[in-house]
Design an enzyme around this catalytic site. Structure first.
Site, PDB file in Angstrom:
ATOM      1  N   CYS A  30       0.782  -1.202   0.000  1.00 16.43           N
ATOM      2  CA  CYS A  30       0.000   0.000   0.000  1.00 16.43           C
ATOM      3  C   CYS A  30       0.820   1.259   0.000  1.00 16.43           C
ATOM      4  CB  CYS A  30      -0.805  -0.005   1.281  1.00 16.43           C
ATOM      5  SG  CYS A  30       0.065  -0.962   2.528  1.00 16.43           S
ATOM      6  N   ASN A  70       3.557  -0.596   5.205  1.00 17.97           N
ATOM      7  CA  ASN A  70       3.607  -0.847   3.766  1.00 17.97           C
ATOM      8  C   ASN A  70       4.678  -1.893   3.556  1.00 17.97           C
ATOM      9  OD1 ASN A  70       4.102  -0.890   1.066  1.00 17.97           O
ATOM     10  ND2 ASN A  70       4.673   1.264   0.896  1.00 17.97           N
ATOM     11  N   GLY A  71       4.279  -3.065   3.135  1.00 19.03           N
ATOM     12  CA  GLY A  71       5.261  -4.111   2.935  1.00 19.03           C
ATOM     13  C   GLY A  71       4.725  -5.437   3.413  1.00 19.03           C
ATOM     14  N   MET A 108      18.714 -27.628 -17.041  1.00 19.78           N
ATOM     15  CA  MET A 108      17.463 -28.276 -17.429  1.00 19.78           C
ATOM     16  C   MET A 108      16.621 -28.555 -16.169  1.00 19.78           C
ATOM     17  SD  MET A 108      18.003 -28.019 -20.583  1.00 19.78           S
ATOM     18  CE  MET A 108      16.577 -28.738 -21.364  1.00 19.78           C
ATOM     19  N   GLU A 113      15.236 -13.412 -21.378  1.00 18.22           N
ATOM     20  CA  GLU A 113      15.857 -12.193 -20.874  1.00 18.22           C
ATOM     21  C   GLU A 113      17.195 -11.985 -21.551  1.00 18.22           C
ATOM     22  OE1 GLU A 113      17.242 -12.244 -16.820  1.00 18.22           O
ATOM     23  OE2 GLU A 113      17.331 -10.066 -16.829  1.00 18.22           O
ATOM     24  N   LYS A 155      14.454 -21.818 -10.583  1.00 18.56           N
ATOM     25  CA  LYS A 155      15.150 -21.091  -9.517  1.00 18.56           C
ATOM     26  C   LYS A 155      14.374 -19.859  -9.096  1.00 18.56           C
ATOM     27  CE  LYS A 155      18.098 -19.006 -13.017  1.00 18.56           C
ATOM     28  NZ  LYS A 155      19.399 -18.522 -13.392  1.00 18.56           N
TER      29      LYS A 155
END
Lengths: 483, 1502
Positions: free
Chosen positions: B16, B247-248, B492, B903, B954
């Site tokens: 929030c 917040n968190g 893999m 990525e 991962k």
């Protein structure tokens, strides 16, 4: 010890690219054809380590999981070799393969056919590495007798001392079972001893193993034909289980005119004869010799090649090998992709000793004079697709004759020899002519198992051994569960 | 909302905007209340709404008691109030039902009387329900206020009494006959009162009209706007809570709760006396993490500590040896570390006790916190700058909180205290440092090196077998740990059976999966941000947290939890009367059964309890000396059982729990043992095995015995840090007992009894099976006695090891099938994979389809439309060879399906179609944490933009592409330097919490409004609620990945042990989205070891619309599952950059197309059987799934999939995506401006526009940039073609992905993510024109500036927050001062900092250059020197470059400081430090040598 290659800055990860495959090669042909000693050389230790470095230690090793019938743990073995951990290497090897000194010499190495390095290059020399480990283990005394710590107190009769029977005996004995191996030949080894020529595997190698097994407690009874010399009842009374491992020696014959001419022989009779001579054993049959003769070997397989090498050593005038199948391609055909066993053109050491090979040849008739064979009437065939099956169709006008003083039929085997022992045990057969077995290897006779070629039909030594091990485990679990 | 199906409310998250406003002089005013509400309104975009757009997740404010107002309204009711401060006012939510309400009131009144007070009266708070959204209205409570006379008490004494009354009232109200749901005390205090509810900001003042009354006054207001992942109505969970707004997220909640509960029995405080028992339990189990933190803060505050002292105890800053703080303060933290484990997790907390109001950030500082102080004594603190309009000339200070910092307003003295002052005062409150030094007992000492180990070779094999060792454990796991000091890496995915489906006896550890942070909180980088991490642990923690004595520091201190044999011996020999230790053996008797195991556990717990009661301070659970006839109890089970038993008995904190076990060997084992309560572990058999391997030459490198053990311990420690950091947890003390694991395949009974609170959703094995598996190991060791250890086969295929789905057989069948197009071969392949009755490998293998009315297959939708639902997985160019990457792209484009760039950017050449019409352009462009090559051009060339939060193999981890793999081509595409290592951080540094992902989605939508935005999550318990949050953040598609997906390189323990199967995550997601009414706006995709059409059908039935394949298409392209991707030696040219190996690539688009056609064909066959004509009909029909009754595998018998198959009731349109997200782009400021930019776009004619800007204008400049990129590519327009001059406080992501040709000038200030992904544009930030403060000393922009920038420049006249220029790979920046972690992971570009930096500068910086103006000479202490050298300006070239940049800065911003430096250039230039990454230096050196050589050659030729 020589300095370890892994300490000389070798990049193990890239060794499969940097190091070429190196085979030990053979003694020079002109030298080797003058004796029956082993023709293949051994790699030296340093080279073995270099060759082992070529192994990529695949996450999914096809050699181990697809090629090798025994599922030898080849990548781990190669790693041990790379680090020169001979004891660990041998222990690992022996866990899957009871007789690596045999397979290291005479296995066609299915593993190498599915080696991933071989997908785009030349496979790792797995067989040679295995052989080296085995011999190193004997040399270092690691392979010494290892009798079981305790005996279970169960007795098993094994009939047939070929690779399957020996594997059964070895496996059961190490697990503490008492084993007695019967064979109608005088010495154990089966076709490895009597069929395979010395120049491929010297008999001392077999004897060394037999001695070792004996020292571990396996009993051998040679020269005994079950069903004739001893009865099945005798075995029933004295043993808790019986394993039939008598091989698949019924030969495939060539029923064409002239078959009964003198000088036309089955390959096995020929090979056994020479092996007995080499071993100094007595032979009831007259010796067959190729000396000074034009020899034709019918059948292009391994047995045929053995005949070629033997004939050359006997001093044949010429040796010709004919095969009905076409000559295999040099590289894999489309329908024969990796990791399947490559059906490619191969030359055995014997072929290189001087032999002409003919393909797509069918034999119509043996021609003779004076009751002795003088030639073969042959023709070329073409392989055509008929209803989904390739069948040979003779090419018109291609008939020819082939001079021959000695014809050796090396066309394979059709299965176990029926009658005799099998009949007395009341073994039932399936439509392929093989004993009906359950998953453990037991025939429909409770307590009677069948193993090796006798159960599977003629095949490779390694497959016979693998089947022997599997059946031995079947015997063990049956004995521990049911009684 | 209760748990239903896969949904469980305990996994809800929220985050929030928070803030406070205050009059520093402590004078109450109505303006404060008014401005508090205004702050709330301007934080609106940080909150969220669910399916009902008017129902917010919650908002509220906490203010001082408005005495004047209360006095007047109560007087109106005829109730006079006693003097201010001597009465308590309670704000209560009551049931709407009058009877229940009266009962609740009665309960309160009775309690008040019982506690010797009297109730003055009640007041119904006037509310306007019409202000609410429909859902909120339906659940609306009656809101009442209660007034209690202090009877002479006031101040803290009265507060304490009111605390007791509240706790007692809650208990009384919930007791029969009431049992009242809906009774909730919002606040009860003589100092503060809270107005809150399920609202969005603008509704607050409408709902509570009295908030607008002029006599509603306060000197401070704490405000909170909530964003929750779920949408189920919950009024009590709105914030602020009684003392704080948060917040968190607290990641260690489970552990904190356990520890608090453990302490309760022994709480002791002279202030409370006997009342202490009345406040138990301290923690409200139903509360959220924030509510629980509030509970703990309340206890400590009421126990006598100041609120800021208590806050620092709960949420200490980092204070390890590497952290630059003074010894007294370190003493303070170390002392308190012995009392309380940190409540760990990302947090900005605003707190108030009515007399103080303050704010603090957790040690990682991952939440924004900005404040402004005015000359006239007012201050505002909030998650963003610009939430209130304050004339610049009135501002005296603009600042930001840094990690671990605190800010406090003492309303009683009228002072604002900054961090240093607060902490210095507290550190000297008691002689903490001396107490610690005098009492601490160290175990790992400097002189106590690890000794050599002599293995007992005679028994070693037996013991290894007893504990289930395999050859892989030795060759793969221990070898890497011992020789290299690291966990082994693999590649893999995991295609072996789950533990519960494995025929091999499994260690109990294998039944658990690590949880990890995704979206709602960030994982941490334990390497680059190591200084916030700690493995330190204490044994012998005191019970009472409410008192402070030197005795509290009498603790055994361990630097890390892995004990060498010597350590254990030393502990054993501790001859201290108050540190007695006691050994408990953990074995159970044969014949093995669940019963014998249960008895043994029971006895163990009793013995442990007895020992602790007999004053043992250290319990050692040991399996070292078990008699041969005993079977070791799985150490995890033993530890957790004892831990929980001691917690229940209130004894846990009295004793440390050590484990001496032969079973634990890999990092996952250690993590589990600690996570379930162990204080420290001695893995003796692992040590012995390593020693034995060394003796036998079985290690891959020559290494001494001692060194190897040290390495092993080091690897364990590093691994523990990594596992903790995945969850975003920084300290082992709070990780212990936090149980951040999920069980897969363990029966509820076992969990509830021995490891309560752990998720286990499909039942599974019970004690019988656990005992049987242990017995199997025992039998192997003592009866079968094999000569060798078993093969293992977890990490590589072995015929006698674990089964794998990818075998030589399946691989070759699939390759041949797709190469030849032979459907028969495909069928054989699919049969092997699908036919799992005998070969169970996956959960779906246990499923079967229910009989349905079959239809002819011809009626089923065609292959062509089905394949459009298929995608290939995200695999970067870099991990894959160019050939593979493009083959997949071509194939998927031909199918009108999508491949994924992964990525790593994409070569712009691929954006143009090939001459033959094929396209190599990836349909999906991934945006991952590294942001490599994410330019404006990259983003516009996508049909889908995918935010990769986590990767199955991962999750919670970053990645690294080592320099030697970054060749020229890859470097070009990734906008980096060849040869320089590229690090992807574990978190997205612009996603620390759920509202941040909404922001990133908004950014990406701005960057390409034609692309859909997807978010990739990994299956774990609670992923459904995360997905709901992501759906609320307006993602168009959510991908749920299984834990078993592939990777180019990951630690093996991550591949195997992190995350859950997609079957669980997918059903959780589907059910939660449907329950929340969110499913219709978002599509769902699933992936993870998908191999056949049957897999697709099962995923569809469980709720997926789209399906991802990655490994299988690679196999089709030639992959033979070498699992060597990380070595760059892929022998088939798939996963390598080696030119020689790439030549071997044999894949073709046709094969890939064949594959997907075959899959689709199989899907059609199944659909025909199930009677579905279209895929759409099939989605979410989990009712057609059943468990295959034919499966009798003994361990699988206990599995129960009813929760997985649960199908929530819903409208048909609500079970799959039927509508589109409303991205709200039309309000973007860019659209208003675009209209005037025609000449710039059409004629490249310069245009300059001026406009005002506010914090609600987010992502300004991005749409314009996307237009530039679309039309002109990365090269963009000529510099300064478009200039926007904006005045005010810019919202987040100002100038994100700004393209070349766009110049943004901001007069005022900026928030977080300024210049994110800058792609060629120029940004200038300078203070408000009228600002009177010194820009160089004040904060002008927020955190995470220039994240992932590839080109462009930025000039900032002022200070900025944390992580400046993070992952910058090409932009130029000048700034006047920065916070912590500056230039983190930077790989290129130039940075000039004309002022001080925070700590950890240049962590992970592998390229680019930074020049820091080091006035104090202290910079080297702030810099992380792992990867960089610090130089002086050692060439004229450097000096000239620097001078030019400063001149630019002065020209653009008018910076006084810059001007001063230039004026004094001869002197000033010597004060600059050049931060030069070592690797970059090497590469540049190499390149310049190459250049010289080329030049020489050229000259020679001439």
């Amino acid at each position: 010890m020589s300095p370890a290659p892994q300490e000389s800055g070798m990049n193990k990860e890239r060794a499969f690219l940097d190091i070429p495959r190196q085979e030990p090669g053979y003694r020079p042909a002109e030298e080797r054809i003058r004796d029956y000693r082993a023709v293949e050389l051994l790699l030296d230790e340093q080279e073995v380590v270099r060759q082992a470095a070529r192994c990529m230690d695949c996450g999914t090793p096809f050699c181990h999981g697809y090629g090798c019938t025994l599922n030898n743990v080849i990548p781990e073995l190669n790693t041990h070799v790379y680090y020169q951990r001979w004891r660990q290497a041998f222990e690992l090897l022996e866990q899957k393969n009871p007789f690596p000194e045999f397979t290291g010499r005479i296995c066609p190495a299915l593993c190498e056919g599915s080696c991933v390095v071989g997908l785009h290059g030349e496979a790792v020399t797995i067989r040679q590495i295995e052989l080296f480990v085995a011999e190193k283990a004997f040399e270092l005394g690691i392979a010494g007798p290892r009798p079981p710590a305790a005996r279970v107190g169960r007795k098993i009769a094994i009939i047939g001392a070929g690779p399957a029977g020996l594997a059964v005996a070895h496996t059961l004995n190490r697990a503490g079972f008492d084993t007695m191996v019967f064979d109608n030949a005088h010495h154990p080894g089966g076709l490895m001893r009597y069929g395979i020529p010395d120049f491929k595997m010297e008999k001392r190698i077999i004897q060394r193993r037999v001695d070792l097994m004996h020292a571990e407690g396996v009993r051998f009874e040679g020269g005994v034909e079950v069903g004739r010399d001893i009865s099945t009842r005798y075995l029933w009374d004295r043993f808790d289980a019986i394993v039939l491992a008598g091989g698949a020696r019924a030969p495939r014959d060539l029923a064409v005119p002239g078959r009964s001419l003198q000088g036309v022989h089955l390959a096995l009779d020929y090979l056994v004869g020479q092996n007995l001579i080499n071993a100094g054993e007595k032979n009831d049959q007259p010796a067959i010799t190729a000396a000074g003769k034009n020899v034709v070997v019918v059948g292009g397989g391994d047995t045929g090649a053995d005949c070629v090498g033997t004939a050359i050593r006997q001093g044949a005038k010429s040796v010709t090998q004919v095969e009905i199948l076409p000559q295999p391609p040099r590289a894999r055909a489309d329908g024969n992709p990796w990791p399947q066993w490559p059906m490619t053109y191969r030359e055995s050491s014997s072929h290189k000793e001087g032999c002409s090979r003919k393909w797509n040849i069918t034999t119509h008739e043996f021609i003779g004079s004076d009751g002795r064979v003088t030639a073969l009437k042959c023709a070329e065939v073409e392989w055509k697709n008929a209803g989904g099956r390739l069948t040979p169709v003779e090419k018109p006008g291609t008939g020819f004759t082939l001079e021959a003083d000695l014809v050796l039929l090396a066309m394979g085997f059709t299965g176990p020899v029926k009658g005799g022992m099998l009949e007395q045990f009341g073994i039932t057969f399936d439509n392929r002519g093989l004993p009906v077995r359950d998953a453990s290897g037991m025939t429909q006779q409770v307590g009677v198992f069948a193993a090796g070629d006798m159960a599977t039909g003629a095949t490779l030594v390694i497959k016979a051994m693998a089947d022997g091990i599997r059946v031995a485990k079947g015997v063990m679990s049956w004995l521990t569960q049911s009684k | 909302m209760n748990a239903i199906g896969m949904y469980d409310p305990q996994y809800e998250h929220d985050a929030c905007g928070v803030g406070f406003v205050a009059n520093l002089n402590g004078q109450p005013s109505h303006a404060i209340v008014h401005r508090g509400i205004e702050v709330l309104m301007n934080l609106l975009h940080r909150g969220a709404t669910g399916s009902d757009a008017l129902t917010g997740d919650g908002a509220g404010l906490l203010i001082q008691i408005p005495d004047t107002f209360f006095r007047s309204v109560m007087a109106g009711m005829g109730i006079p109030l006693p003097p201010a401060g001597t009465y308590g006012a309670g704000m209560m939510f009551m049931p709407q039902d009058p009877v229940a309400r009266t009962a609740c009131q009665k309960a309160v009144e009775t309690t008040v009387i019982h506690e010797g007070m009297n109730c003055l009266g009640w007041r119904t708070v006037p509310v306007d329900p019409s202000a609410l959204g429909e859902t909120a209205r339906r659940e609306m409570p009656a809101v009442m206020q209660c007034f209690i006379d202090g009877n002479g008490l006031s101040g803290q004494a009265l507060e304490r009494k009111l605390y007791v009354i509240r706790k007692q009232s809650e208990q009384r109200a919930s007791r029969p006959p009431n049992g009242a749901d809906g009774f909730y005390v919002v606040s009860l205090s003589c100092r503060t009162i809270i107005y809150k509810g399920m609202m969005i900001a603008p509704q607050v003042a409408k709902f509570y009209p009295e908030l607008t009354r002029p006599d509603m006054t306060s000197a401070m207001a704490v405000v909170h706007q909530r964003y929750s992942t779920n949408t189920f109505p919950s009024w009590p969970l709105a914030q602020p809570f009684r003392y704080l707004a948060h917040n968190g997220e607290i990641n260690t909640l489970r552990g904190n709760r356990n520890w608090m509960r453990a302490r309760e029995n022994n709480l002791d405080s002279p202030l409370f006396g006997d009342d202490i028992k009345k406040i138990l339990p301290v923690i409200e189990e139903q509360g959220s993490d924030s509510a629980n933190l509030d509970n703990a803060l309340e206890l400590l505050t009421q126990g006598g500590r100041s609120i800021h002292h208590a806050m620092m105890m709960l949420m200490p800053q980092a204070w390890g040896q590497k952290y630059p703080i003074g010894p007294d303060l370190r003493g303070f933290f170390e002392y308190h570390a012995g009392l309380m484990e940190p409540w760990d997790g990302p947090a900005a907390v605003v707190f108030s006790d009515g007399q103080h109001v303050g704010a603090t950030l957790d040690r990682n500082g991952l939440r924004p916190a900005r404040y402004t102080v005015t000359r006239d004594g007012f201050m505002v603190f909030a998650s963003e700058a610009g939430v209130l309009d304050i004339p610049a000339e009135n501002v005296s200070e603009k600042g930001a909180l840094r990690p671990g910092q605190m800010l406090l307003v003492d309303l009683t003295t009228g002072r604002l205290l900054h961090d240093r002052e607060i902490k210095t005062q507290l550190a000297r409150h008691q002689p903490y440092r001396r107490w610690v030094d005098e009492n601490r007992i160290d175990i790992h000492g400097f002189f106590n090196a690890v000794g050599g180990i002599q293995p007992d070779q005679k028994t070693l094999l037996t013991r290894q077998l007893l504990f289930g060792y395999t050859r892989e454990d030795c060759q793969i796991i221990l070898d890497a740990m011992a020789t290299k000091g690291v966990e082994p890496v693999g590649s893999m995915g995991a295609d072996q059976p789950l533990a519960v489906l494995s025929e091999k006896p499994q260690l109990f550890y294998w039944y658990f999966k690590q949880l990890f942070a995704q979206v709602t909180n960030p994982p941490i980088d334990p390497i680059r941000e190591e200084l916030v991490m700690s493995l330190m642990t204490f044994i012998g923690i005191s019970d009472s947290v409410l008192t402070e004595t030197p005795q509290h520091a009498r603790l055994v201190k361990l630097k890390y939890p892995i004990l060498s044999n010597e350590d254990l011996e030393r502990i054993h020999q501790l001859n201290l009367p108050d540190f007695k230790n006691h050994i408990l053996t953990i074995g159970f008797d044969r014949p093995a059964s669940g019963k014998s195991l249960e008895t043994a556990l029971e006895n163990l717990c009793q013995a442990a309890e007895a020992a602790v009661r007999a004053d043992a301070r250290i319990l050692i659970l040991s399996d070292r000396q078990l008699p041969q006839e005993q079977i070791p109890i799985p150490a995890l089970l033993a530890v957790s059982a004892v831990n929980q038993h001691l917690v229940r008995q209130g004894l846990r904190t009295r004793a440390g729990l050590l484990v001496e076990t032969g079973e634990a060997r890999e990092v996952m084992h250690m993590a589990l043992l600690v996570g379930f309560g162990a204080s420290a572990i001695n893995p003796y058999l692992a040590y012995e095995t390593i020693a034995d391997m060394i003796m036998n030459g079985e290690c891959s490198a020559k290494i001494g015995n001692t060194k190897a053990i040290e390495n092993y311990i080091k690897a364990c420690n590093k691994g523990l840090l990594k596992i903790m950091s995945k969850m975003g947890i920084s300290t082992l003390r709070s990780y212990r007992n936090a149980q951040v694991f999920e069980a897969v395949g363990v029966r509820r009974q076992v969990i509830d009894r021995y490891m309560p609170g752990t998720a286990s959703r499909i039942e599974g094995i019970g004690l019988d099976e656990i005992a049987a598996e242990a017995d199997e190991r025992w039998r192997t060791a003592h009866i079968e006695k094999p000569a060798l250890l078993p093969a293992g086969g977890q990490y590589r295929f072995r015929t006698d090891g674990e089964r794998h789905l990818w075998t030589p057989e399946t691989i070759s069948l699939l390759q041949q099938a797709t190469r030849t197009g032979d459907r028969g071969l495909y069928r054989r392949y699919a049969e092997i994979i699908n036919h799992q009755a005998e070969k169970l490998s996956t959960l779906r293998g246990l499923f079967t389809f229910k009989a349905a009315a079959a239809i002819p297959v011809e009626e089923v939708e065609p292959v062509d439309t089905i394949v459009k639902r298929f995608v290939t997985g995200a695999m970067s160019f870099g991990s894959l060879s160019r050939e593979t990457h493009e083959t997949l792209a071509i194939a998927m484009n031909r199918l009108d399906a999508r491949s994924n760039s992964g990525e790593g950017g994409e070569d712009p050449a691929r954006y143009k179609p090939l001459p033959n019409g094929d396209s190599t352009c990836s349909g999906v462009k991934q945006v991952a944490s590294g942001r490599f090559g994410v330019t404006a051009e990259y983003l516009v060339n996508a049909r889908e933009l995918q935010i990769k939060i986590a990767q199955g193999a991962k999750p919670g981890e970053g990645g690294q592409l080592p320099g030697h793999k970054v060749n020229r081509e890859i470097a070009r595409v990734r906008h980096s330097t060849p040869g320089v290592t590229l690090i992807s951080p574990p978190p997205h540094h612009d996603i620390y919490s759920i509202e941040d992902i909404a922001q990133l989605i908004y950014d990406l939508k701005n960057a390409n409004d034609e692309a859909r935005i997807s978010v990739k999550l990994v299956s774990e318990v609670g992923v459904g609620t995360v997905a709901a949050g992501v759906a609320k953040a307006r993602a168009d598609m959510i991908l749920i990945s299984g834990y078993d997906g592939g990777t180019g390189a990951s630690p093996l323990s991550s591949i195997k042990h992190a995350g859950a199967p997609w079957e669980l995550g997918l059903s959780d997601t589907q059910q939660t989205l449907v329950l929340n009414g969110l499913r219709s706006r978002v599509r769902v995709q699933a992936d993870g070891q998908m191999k056949t059409g049957r897999d697709v059908v099962i995923a569809a039935l469980l709720g997926a619309e789209e399906f991802g394949f990655a490994t299988a298409p690679l196999v089709v392209c030639g992959c033979v599952m070498m699992r060597k991707c990380h070595d760059n030696t892929c022998p088939v040219g798939v996963a390598t950059q080696d030119p020689q190996l790439r030549k071997r690539f044999s894949g073709r688009p046709e094969y890939v197309i064949n594959f997907f056609h075959m899959i689709a064909e199989e899907v059609r066959e199944h659909m025909a059987q199930l009677g579905f004509r279209t895929m759409d009909e099939m989605i979410g029909r989990s009712d057609l799934l059943d468990v295959d009754r034919a499966i009798h595998f003994w361990k699988a018998r206990g599995l129960d999939f009813s929760r997985v198959f649960h199908r929530p009731a819903a409208q048909p349109h609500e079970v799959r995506c039927t509508s589109k997200q409303d991205h709200g782009l039309e309000n973007a400021l860019d659209y208003q401006l675009l209209a005037e930019l025609g000449p710039a776009f059409e004629q490249k004619k310069p245009v300059r526009l001026k406009h005002d800007i506010r914090n609600i204008h987010r992502t300004v400049g991005t749409i314009i940039s996307s237009r530039i990129a679309r039309q002109y590519g990365h090269a963009g327009l000529p510099t300064d073609t478009i200039t926007l001059e904006l005045t005010g406080a810019a919202g987040q992501s100002f100038g994100a992905f700004a393209a070349h040709g766009l110049t943004l000038i901001l007069n005022g200030e900026a928030n977080d993510y300024l210049g994110k992904g800058l792609a060629g544009g120029r940004i200038v930030v300078r203070p408000y024109p009228k600002a009177a403060y010194d820009p160089a000393l004040n904060t002008i922009a927020g955190n995470v500036i220039l994240y992932g920038a590839t080109a462009g420049e930025i000039y900032i006249n002022g200070r900025v927050g944390e992580r400046f220029c993070i992952r910058n790979s090409g932009a130029t920046a000048v700034v006047e001062g920065i916070g912590d972690h500056g230039c983190e992971y930077m790989t290129g570009g130039r940075v000039v900092i004309l002022g001080s930096t925070g700590i950890n500068f240049a962590a992970g910086m592998s390229g680019g250059l930074a020049y820091v103006y080091d006035e104090t000479g202290m910079f080297d202490g702030q810099c992380n020197l792992e990867m960089v050298d610090l130089d002086i300006l050692n060439s004229d070239k450097d000096a000239a470059e620097l001078r030019r940049l400063i001149e630019n800065h002065v020209r653009h911003t008018g910076s006084p400081k810059g001007a001063a430096i230039l004026a004094d250039w001869e002197q000033a230039q010597d004060r600059f430090v050049k931060v030069f990454p070592m690797e970059y230096r090497r590469v540049l050196g190499q390149m310049s040598r190459d250049d010289e050589a080329t030049e020489r050659e050229a000259q020679e030729k001439e």
